[in-house]
Design a protein around this motif. Structure first.
Motif, PDB file in Angstrom:
ATOM      1  N   TYR A 145     -16.381   1.126  -8.305  1.00 20.21           N
ATOM      2  CA  TYR A 145     -16.498   2.477  -7.972  1.00 20.21           C
ATOM      3  C   TYR A 145     -15.531   3.196  -8.878  1.00 20.21           C
ATOM      4  O   TYR A 145     -15.708   4.384  -9.414  1.00 20.21           O
ATOM      5  CB  TYR A 145     -16.828   2.751  -6.831  1.00 20.21           C
ATOM      6  CG  TYR A 145     -18.158   2.457  -6.155  1.00 20.21           C
ATOM      7  CD1 TYR A 145     -19.310   2.575  -7.176  1.00 20.21           C
ATOM      8  CD2 TYR A 145     -18.438   2.310  -4.795  1.00 20.21           C
ATOM      9  CE1 TYR A 145     -20.664   2.456  -6.542  1.00 20.21           C
ATOM     10  CE2 TYR A 145     -19.653   2.037  -4.287  1.00 20.21           C
ATOM     11  CZ  TYR A 145     -20.737   2.025  -5.041  1.00 20.21           C
ATOM     12  OH  TYR A 145     -22.017   1.836  -4.672  1.00 20.21           O
ATOM     13  N   SER A 146     -14.118   2.646  -8.778  1.00 19.71           N
ATOM     14  CA  SER A 146     -13.129   3.344  -9.300  1.00 19.71           C
ATOM     15  C   SER A 146     -13.317   3.633 -10.728  1.00 19.71           C
ATOM     16  O   SER A 146     -12.395   4.197 -11.230  1.00 19.71           O
ATOM     17  CB  SER A 146     -11.725   2.630  -8.956  1.00 19.71           C
ATOM     18  OG  SER A 146     -11.595   1.183  -9.783  1.00 19.71           O
ATOM     19  N   PHE A 147     -14.014   2.767 -11.484  1.00 18.45           N
ATOM     20  CA  PHE A 147     -14.249   2.655 -12.866  1.00 18.45           C
ATOM     21  C   PHE A 147     -15.519   3.341 -13.016  1.00 18.45           C
ATOM     22  O   PHE A 147     -15.878   3.457 -14.199  1.00 18.45           O
ATOM     23  CB  PHE A 147     -14.362   1.246 -13.498  1.00 18.45           C
ATOM     24  CG  PHE A 147     -12.969   0.491 -13.372  1.00 18.45           C
ATOM     25  CD1 PHE A 147     -11.914   0.845 -14.206  1.00 18.45           C
ATOM     26  CD2 PHE A 147     -12.849  -0.373 -12.326  1.00 18.45           C
ATOM     27  CE1 PHE A 147     -10.688   0.274 -13.965  1.00 18.45           C
ATOM     28  CE2 PHE A 147     -11.744  -1.026 -12.348  1.00 18.45           C
ATOM     29  CZ  PHE A 147     -10.664  -0.914 -13.093  1.00 18.45           C
ATOM     30  N   THR A 148     -16.007   4.348 -12.277  1.00 16.07           N
ATOM     31  CA  THR A 148     -17.372   4.956 -12.422  1.00 16.07           C
ATOM     32  C   THR A 148     -17.223   6.399 -12.244  1.00 16.07           C
ATOM     33  O   THR A 148     -16.237   6.694 -11.529  1.00 16.07           O
ATOM     34  CB  THR A 148     -18.568   4.291 -11.739  1.00 16.07           C
ATOM     35  OG1 THR A 148     -18.339   4.512 -10.367  1.00 16.07           O
ATOM     36  CG2 THR A 148     -18.612   2.832 -11.979  1.00 16.07           C
ATOM     37  N   ASN A 149     -18.290   7.122 -12.378  1.00 17.02           N
ATOM     38  CA  ASN A 149     -18.276   8.416 -11.671  1.00 17.02           C
ATOM     39  C   ASN A 149     -19.208   8.617 -10.513  1.00 17.02           C
ATOM     40  O   ASN A 149     -19.824   9.706 -10.562  1.00 17.02           O
ATOM     41  CB  ASN A 149     -18.488   9.432 -13.055  1.00 17.02           C
ATOM     42  CG  ASN A 149     -20.149   8.926 -13.510  1.00 17.02           C
ATOM     43  OD1 ASN A 149     -20.823   7.997 -13.330  1.00 17.02           O
ATOM     44  ND2 ASN A 149     -20.705  10.003 -14.507  1.00 17.02           N
TER      45      ASN A 149
END
Length: 300
Positions: free
Chosen positions: A33-37
């Motif tokens: 999730y840290s690499f997503t919006n």
């Protein structure tokens, strides 16, 4: 025997199922999730390192970092100072104080109180208009008007640090006293025969032998301090007032995730907090043992 050995896997299977489900899986999912919006709704998009780039320039997160360090720093200095002072008094061969077991239990009691109860208690004590602290200070003439302790950034941070000190110094005292109890009395008796005073015995005998204990206390206190959340959350409005002075890193993470639904960015904050904790712990660990290696080289 091989068939019997297989049954062992059945006994350890529940642990691994729970561990993988509630520990490893959330960690890996947060990393994704840290690499997503991700905002809590399906259909998140991969944004690469955009969240981490935002984190490096986020003034609110940087402010939260310094708030956390400041609150923890004041708390740790006072906490370890009181613990060492009490250890010095109770370990003094000349005083020979009794009742150590009672004082251990008495000092540790605040650590057993739930944080919600502590926040409620000190919220009443520090109340601006009807708080007991203001009434006592006005009664003895130290102040003329009531002070709104939780409305000014400096007094709010100091109040939280003092509350944490009150809660945790007993825990540190017990650990320090356990370390002092493990030091042979021969060292103190020899130092006493050589004419060392109490301060010299404390600085030349007790402190050097307590270095591993102090390192453990500092590392665990640092890790816990960087995760400070519950007391600032409960004692104020939940957003770090006044003027963001009580906005810690975890409180900022919580608000980003559960108030503003920025789950992707909050996940990046979580991993940023992890890296900060790792780096600061490594610096503390290396710094303490570097001094020891330097002393050994000078002695050689």
């Amino acid at each position: 025997m091989k068939k019997l050995d297989r049954y062992g896997y059945l006994f350890i299977a529940p642990f691994w199922v729970v561990f993988l489900t509630f520990s490893i899986y959330p960690v890996l999912l947060t990393l994704y999730y840290s690499f997503t919006n991700y905002t809590g709704s399906p259909g998140e998009e991969v944004v690469g390192f955009a969240n981490y780039a935002r984190l490096l320039t986020d003034t609110y997160f940087i402010e939260a970092f310094f708030n956390t360090i400041k609150i923890w720093g004041i708390n740790f200095v006072l906490q370890i100072g009181v613990a060492l002072l009490l250890a010095l008094i109770f370990s003094d061969l000349r005083l020979k104080l009794k009742g150590l077991s009672f004082f251990r239990s008495f000092f540790y009691l605040p650590n057993l109180i739930t944080i919600s109860s502590v926040a409620l208690l000190f919220g009443i004590l520090l109340d601006w208009q009807h708080g007991s602290l203001n009434m006592v200070l006005m009664k003895i003439g130290l102040i003329s008007d009531p002070i709104n302790w939780l409305a000014e950034p400096v007094t709010a941070q100091l109040s939280v640090s003092l509350i944490l000190t009150w809660m945790w110094f007993g825990h540190s005292f017990i650990i320090v006293m356990a370390g002092v109890s493990g030091i042979s009395t021969d060292y103190f008796e020899a130092a006493h025969i050589d004419g060392a005073n109490r301060w010299q015995m404390f600085t030349k005998v007790t402190l050097p032998l307590l270095k591993p204990i102090l390192l453990y206390i500092m590392i665990t206190s640092l890790i816990g301090g960087l995760q400070l959340f519950d007391l600032p959350m409960l004692i104020t409005d939940g957003i770090g007032s006044p003027d963001g002075s009580l906005n810690t890193m975890v409180l900022y993470l919580y608000n980003q995730a559960f108030k503003y639904n920025n789950y992707g960015y909050a996940s990046a904050v979580a991993y940023g907090l992890f890296l900060i904790t790792l780096i600061l712990s490594a610096i503390v660990f290396k710094g303490m043992f570097r001094n020891e290696r330097t002393a050994q080289k000078k002695g050689a």
